[in-house]
Write an enzyme that holds these catalytic residues in place. Structure first.
Site, mmCIF file in Angstrom:
data_model
loop_
_atom_site.group_PDB
_atom_site.id
_atom_site.type_symbol
_atom_site.label_atom_id
_atom_site.label_comp_id
_atom_site.label_asym_id
_atom_site.label_seq_id
_atom_site.Cartn_x
_atom_site.Cartn_y
_atom_site.Cartn_z
ATOM 1 N N CYS A 120 0.880 -1.181 0.000
ATOM 2 C CA CYS A 120 0.000 0.000 0.000
ATOM 3 C C CYS A 120 0.911 1.222 0.000
ATOM 4 O O CYS A 120 1.558 1.520 1.016
ATOM 5 C CB CYS A 120 -0.919 0.013 1.218
ATOM 6 S SG CYS A 120 -1.973 1.483 1.236
ATOM 7 N N HIS A 126 -2.233 -5.014 -10.065
ATOM 8 C CA HIS A 126 -2.855 -3.820 -10.657
ATOM 9 C C HIS A 126 -3.093 -4.000 -12.141
ATOM 10 O O HIS A 126 -2.267 -4.575 -12.860
ATOM 11 C CB HIS A 126 -1.949 -2.597 -10.463
ATOM 12 C CG HIS A 126 -1.949 -2.087 -9.066
ATOM 13 N ND1 HIS A 126 -2.930 -1.244 -8.580
ATOM 14 C CD2 HIS A 126 -1.111 -2.315 -8.033
ATOM 15 C CE1 HIS A 126 -2.679 -0.971 -7.308
ATOM 16 N NE2 HIS A 126 -1.578 -1.622 -6.952
ATOM 17 N N GLU A 159 -10.222 0.034 -5.829
ATOM 18 C CA GLU A 159 -9.289 -0.826 -5.088
ATOM 19 C C GLU A 159 -9.922 -2.136 -4.647
ATOM 20 O O GLU A 159 -11.028 -2.142 -4.082
ATOM 21 C CB GLU A 159 -8.777 -0.081 -3.847
ATOM 22 C CG GLU A 159 -7.782 1.002 -4.176
ATOM 23 C CD GLU A 159 -7.008 1.423 -2.939
ATOM 24 O OE1 GLU A 159 -6.822 0.599 -2.029
ATOM 25 O OE2 GLU A 159 -6.607 2.600 -2.901
ATOM 26 N N CYS A 169 -4.509 6.116 -4.851
ATOM 27 C CA CYS A 169 -3.912 4.798 -4.620
ATOM 28 C C CYS A 169 -2.437 4.881 -5.026
ATOM 29 O O CYS A 169 -2.119 5.075 -6.210
ATOM 30 C CB CYS A 169 -4.645 3.744 -5.449
ATOM 31 S SG CYS A 169 -3.919 2.099 -5.284
ATOM 32 N N GLY A 199 -1.235 1.940 -7.076
ATOM 33 C CA GLY A 199 -1.929 2.056 -8.371
ATOM 34 C C GLY A 199 -1.284 3.116 -9.248
ATOM 35 O O GLY A 199 -1.182 2.959 -10.477
HETATM 36 N N1 LIG Z 1 -6.414 -2.339 -2.184
HETATM 37 C C1 LIG Z 1 -5.035 -2.677 -2.350
HETATM 38 C C2 LIG Z 1 -4.170 -2.285 -1.193
HETATM 39 C C3 LIG Z 1 -4.117 -0.798 -0.902
HETATM 40 C C4 LIG Z 1 -3.434 0.058 -1.978
HETATM 41 C C5 LIG Z 1 -3.314 1.473 -1.600
HETATM 42 N N2 LIG Z 1 -4.384 2.223 -1.176
HETATM 43 C C6 LIG Z 1 -2.118 2.219 -2.074
HETATM 44 O O1 LIG Z 1 -2.012 3.426 -1.780
HETATM 45 O O2 LIG Z 1 -1.244 1.620 -2.690
HETATM 46 C C7 LIG Z 1 -4.863 -4.183 -2.595
HETATM 47 O O3 LIG Z 1 -5.708 -4.984 -2.156
HETATM 48 O O4 LIG Z 1 -3.878 -4.569 -3.222
#
Ligand SMILES: N[C@@H](CCC[C@H](N)C(=O)O)C(=O)O
Length: 281
Positions: free
Chosen positions: A81, A161, A210, A219, A222
């Site tokens: 994250c 991703h 997400e 993100c 992301g």
């Molecule tokens: N939802 C993502 C994990 C969180 C990613 C995030 N908010 C970021 O800033 O990178 C997952 O399940 O991989």
């Protein structure tokens, strides 16, 4: 009436560009957190509310300052994250005076540093994984052109991703397309779904649905994956500004070692404590 003294559990509420986190420090003592309890605490109506829940544990790898675990609002765990990594680095700086730190994560060791003048935090997110098995995909496929409508590209930044490149982000509602794509059978561990619009050789707009948390204001991982995929497609330079609903990150996909550097703010909203009585039974 007799009052029972309750053991309250301290937390920090933080955010990176509006992607918000509850951070609980378990370096000294465990607090009985489980995926179901984390999901209850992440609930915006009955819990504290957050996109991700972050747990700090003692580092167990040489050179690391802290072991960081990331959980989505549904209680599922993620290897990475980006926004929360900046927040943890900021916490170590403000709380423990470490301007430079190394975060141990399931995605590897992530060196981080805080700029003393701007307060911006840079995290070395490591190299992207681009092979289909590493994303992971359910079957062999070219990760630069996935066999899905809209011709998306995929990359792992320690978490899966997918990036769709659109002429105009207004053409699509991520809340409609995101959940369907997150659960597409091509993604055995589900996936984070990014929708990008390239603005110039140095800038793009991005919205991310997400995995396990839904549409967030930003993100970090992301943004890294979108920048990497845009470079692979020849759409942007190796340093790129990624503008999201909550604000912008600077992403550099470094030549040579291929590491991705992410720079942006990290903010503490408030600190508090919660009663473990709110844990579901
Ligand atoms: N939802 C993502 C994990 C969180 C990613 C995030 N908010 C970021 O800033 O990178 C997952 O399940 O991989």
């Amino acid at each position: 009436m007799a009052y029972k003294a309750r053991m309250m559990i301290p937390f920090s509420k933080m955010h990176g560009l509006g992607n918000d986190f509850v951070v609980v420090d378990e370096r000294v003592e465990r607090h009985g957190l489980t995926p179901a309890r984390i999901a209850a605490l992440a609930d915006r109506h009955r819990g504290i509310g957050c996109d991700q829940f972050v747990v700090l544990r003692p580092a167990c790898q040489a050179g690391a300052d802290v072991f960081v675990r990331f959980f989505n609002a549904d209680g599922s765990e993620s290897g990475a994250c980006g926004n929360a990594s900046r927040c943890v680095a900021d916490l170590l700086w403000r709380g423990e005076g470490r301007r430079r730190s190394v975060l141990q994560t399931r995605a590897g060791l992530l060196p981080a540093s805080v700029d003393g003048e701007t307060g911006l935090v840079t995290v070395d997110m490591g190299p992207p994984a681009l092979a289909w098995r590493d994303v992971p995909l359910a079957e062999p496929a070219d990760t630069l052109h996935l066999p899905l409508a809209g011709d998306p590209a995929a990359a792992s930044m320690g978490n899966p991703h997918v990036t769709f490149f659109l002429a105009d982000l207004l053409d699509l509602d991520p809340v409609v397309a995101g959940p369907l794509l997150e659960h597409d059978p091509l993604f055995p561990e589900r996936a984070n779904i990014g929708f990008a619009q390239v603005l110039s050789r140095a800038a793009m707009r991005l919205r991310v649905w997400e995995r396990g948390s839904g549409l967030t204001l930003a993100c970090g991982s992301g943004a890294c994956a979108a920048a990497v995929n845009a470079v692979r497609r020849g759409l942007v330079e190796r340093t790129c500004r990624v503008e999201m609903d909550g604000g912008a990150l600077s992403i550099t996909w470094r030549d040579g070692d291929g590491h991705v550097l992410m720079t942006g703010p990290a903010t503490t909203s408030f600190v508090g404590s919660f009663d473990p009585e709110i844990y579901p039974s």
